[in-house]
Design a protein around this motif. Sequence first.
Motif, PDB file in Angstrom:
ATOM      1  N   ASP A   1      -1.615   3.290  -4.829  1.00  0.00           N
ATOM      2  CA  ASP A   1      -0.391   3.240  -5.201  1.00  0.00           C
ATOM      3  C   ASP A   1       0.285   1.696  -5.041  1.00  0.00           C
ATOM      4  OD1 ASP A   1      -0.687   3.040  -2.600  1.00  0.00           O
ATOM      5  OD2 ASP A   1       0.982   4.580  -2.077  1.00  0.00           O
ATOM      6  N   ASP A   2      -0.682   0.842  -5.036  1.00  0.00           N
ATOM      7  CA  ASP A   2      -0.028  -0.762  -4.902  1.00  0.00           C
ATOM      8  C   ASP A   2      -0.935  -1.712  -5.686  1.00  0.00           C
ATOM      9  OD1 ASP A   2       1.441  -2.834  -3.921  1.00  0.00           O
ATOM     10  OD2 ASP A   2       0.436  -2.758  -1.756  1.00  0.00           O
ATOM     11  N   TYR A   3      -0.178  -2.825  -6.086  1.00  0.00           N
ATOM     12  CA  TYR A   3      -0.992  -3.731  -6.981  1.00  0.00           C
ATOM     13  C   TYR A   3      -1.382  -4.911  -6.124  1.00  0.00           C
ATOM     14  CZ  TYR A   3      -0.239  -0.574 -10.950  1.00  0.00           C
ATOM     15  OH  TYR A   3       0.103   0.539 -11.563  1.00  0.00           O
ATOM     16  N   ARG A   4      -1.107  -5.041  -4.844  1.00  0.00           N
ATOM     17  CA  ARG A   4      -1.380  -6.230  -4.056  1.00  0.00           C
ATOM     18  C   ARG A   4      -2.818  -6.127  -3.670  1.00  0.00           C
ATOM     19  NH1 ARG A   4       0.717  -6.047   1.671  1.00  0.00           N
ATOM     20  NH2 ARG A   4       0.794  -3.970   0.926  1.00  0.00           N
ATOM     21  N   LEU A   5      -3.532  -7.219  -3.991  1.00  0.00           N
ATOM     22  CA  LEU A   5      -4.993  -7.460  -3.627  1.00  0.00           C
ATOM     23  C   LEU A   5      -5.045  -7.861  -2.304  1.00  0.00           C
ATOM     24  CD1 LEU A   5      -6.358  -8.659  -6.881  1.00  0.00           C
ATOM     25  CD2 LEU A   5      -6.437  -6.120  -6.037  1.00  0.00           C
ATOM     26  N   ASN A   6      -6.000  -7.324  -1.510  1.00  0.00           N
ATOM     27  CA  ASN A   6      -6.112  -7.946  -0.082  1.00  0.00           C
ATOM     28  C   ASN A   6      -7.971  -8.491  -0.208  1.00  0.00           C
ATOM     29  OD1 ASN A   6      -3.810  -6.778   0.710  1.00  0.00           O
ATOM     30  ND2 ASN A   6      -4.721  -4.911   1.126  1.00  0.00           N
TER      31      ASN A   6
ATOM     32  N   GLN B   1      -9.555   5.463   7.487  1.00  0.00           N
ATOM     33  CA  GLN B   1      -8.292   5.467   7.230  1.00  0.00           C
ATOM     34  C   GLN B   1      -8.076   6.557   5.867  1.00  0.00           C
ATOM     35  OE1 GLN B   1      -6.352   1.864   6.450  1.00  0.00           O
ATOM     36  NE2 GLN B   1      -6.864   0.778   8.133  1.00  0.00           N
ATOM     37  N   THR B   2      -7.052   7.256   5.831  1.00  0.00           N
ATOM     38  CA  THR B   2      -6.693   8.287   4.883  1.00  0.00           C
ATOM     39  C   THR B   2      -6.462   7.676   3.568  1.00  0.00           C
ATOM     40  OG1 THR B   2      -4.547   8.439   5.815  1.00  0.00           O
ATOM     41  CG2 THR B   2      -6.310  10.073   6.775  1.00  0.00           C
ATOM     42  N   THR B   3      -6.013   6.581   3.456  1.00  0.00           N
ATOM     43  CA  THR B   3      -5.363   5.851   2.094  1.00  0.00           C
ATOM     44  C   THR B   3      -6.518   5.815   1.487  1.00  0.00           C
ATOM     45  OG1 THR B   3      -3.666   4.907   3.670  1.00  0.00           O
ATOM     46  CG2 THR B   3      -4.172   4.296   1.292  1.00  0.00           C
ATOM     47  N   GLU B   4      -6.354   5.837   0.107  1.00  0.00           N
ATOM     48  CA  GLU B   4      -7.493   5.609  -1.032  1.00  0.00           C
ATOM     49  C   GLU B   4      -7.248   4.344  -1.560  1.00  0.00           C
ATOM     50  OE1 GLU B   4      -7.746   8.319  -3.973  1.00  0.00           O
ATOM     51  OE2 GLU B   4      -8.009  10.031  -2.799  1.00  0.00           O
ATOM     52  N   TYR B   5      -8.433   3.598  -1.806  1.00  0.00           N
ATOM     53  CA  TYR B   5      -8.593   2.117  -2.151  1.00  0.00           C
ATOM     54  C   TYR B   5      -9.217   2.067  -3.236  1.00  0.00           C
ATOM     55  CZ  TYR B   5      -6.823   1.189   2.685  1.00  0.00           C
ATOM     56  OH  TYR B   5      -5.826   1.135   3.788  1.00  0.00           O
TER      57      TYR B   5
ATOM     58  N   GLU C   1     -15.302  -7.795  -2.228  1.00  0.00           N
ATOM     59  CA  GLU C   1     -14.484  -9.007  -2.100  1.00  0.00           C
ATOM     60  C   GLU C   1     -13.298  -8.821  -1.967  1.00  0.00           C
ATOM     61  OE1 GLU C   1     -15.922 -10.932  -5.726  1.00  0.00           O
ATOM     62  OE2 GLU C   1     -17.963 -11.458  -4.866  1.00  0.00           O
ATOM     63  N   GLN C   2     -12.397  -7.600  -2.855  1.00  0.00           N
ATOM     64  CA  GLN C   2     -11.218  -7.591  -2.533  1.00  0.00           C
ATOM     65  C   GLN C   2     -10.836  -5.992  -2.664  1.00  0.00           C
ATOM     66  OE1 GLN C   2      -9.433  -9.977  -5.327  1.00  0.00           O
ATOM     67  NE2 GLN C   2     -10.246  -9.157  -7.029  1.00  0.00           N
ATOM     68  N   LEU C   3      -9.741  -5.573  -2.017  1.00  0.00           N
ATOM     69  CA  LEU C   3      -9.473  -4.274  -2.434  1.00  0.00           C
ATOM     70  C   LEU C   3      -7.973  -4.149  -2.455  1.00  0.00           C
ATOM     71  CD1 LEU C   3      -7.999  -2.767   0.741  1.00  0.00           C
ATOM     72  CD2 LEU C   3     -10.615  -2.917   1.229  1.00  0.00           C
ATOM     73  N   ARG C   4      -7.417  -2.985  -2.874  1.00  0.00           N
ATOM     74  CA  ARG C   4      -6.017  -2.625  -2.827  1.00  0.00           C
ATOM     75  C   ARG C   4      -5.799  -1.073  -2.898  1.00  0.00           C
ATOM     76  NH1 ARG C   4      -4.067  -0.325  -7.620  1.00  0.00           N
ATOM     77  NH2 ARG C   4      -5.537  -0.701  -9.487  1.00  0.00           N
ATOM     78  N   PRO C   5      -4.745  -0.586  -2.320  1.00  0.00           N
ATOM     79  CA  PRO C   5      -4.438   0.781  -2.185  1.00  0.00           C
ATOM     80  C   PRO C   5      -4.287   1.112  -3.466  1.00  0.00           C
ATOM     81  CG  PRO C   5      -3.129  -0.494  -0.625  1.00  0.00           C
ATOM     82  CD  PRO C   5      -3.743  -1.419  -1.532  1.00  0.00           C
TER      83      PRO C   5
END
Length: 158
Positions: A135-140, A101-105, A129-133
Amino acid sequence: MPLLWLSLAFLCGLLLAASLSIPILCWFLLALASLLLLIPPVYRRLFLHLPERITQFALKIKITSPILYPLITLFIFLGAIRYQLAQPTLTPASIAYYSDQTTEYILDGVLVDPPDVRDTYTNLRLRIEQLRPVDDYRLNPVHGLLLARVSSNITFRY
């Protein structure tokens, strides 16, 4: 000798499935069709209608039984089915899902092995264990191992 031909057919099925993007349902249908060819009246009739060149070639490579022809095709399709079943399914919960994917994480993980220091870089094996984009603060939450190649002049603690 038949085991050699069946093993080679299975390996050819693996290679065939790797090079063709055919859905697994088609491989199952082809395997079912080759199973139907194993019915004795069908394969006897098939063997009677084979061209003379094929039968001469089969005798040269020591395929003497007519049952081997449908068995070889069956094992080709079984090899393709095995290849398709071995492919992982990538979901957003897997770190491999995000590889192209082109988005940075921003990744959060644990160093699982000591740093592998080379001349110009250092390899780090991380359990993510987790990542987030960026430009976003939501952890996946994700899982999987990642090999990171970083500059060799940085110090890491294990």
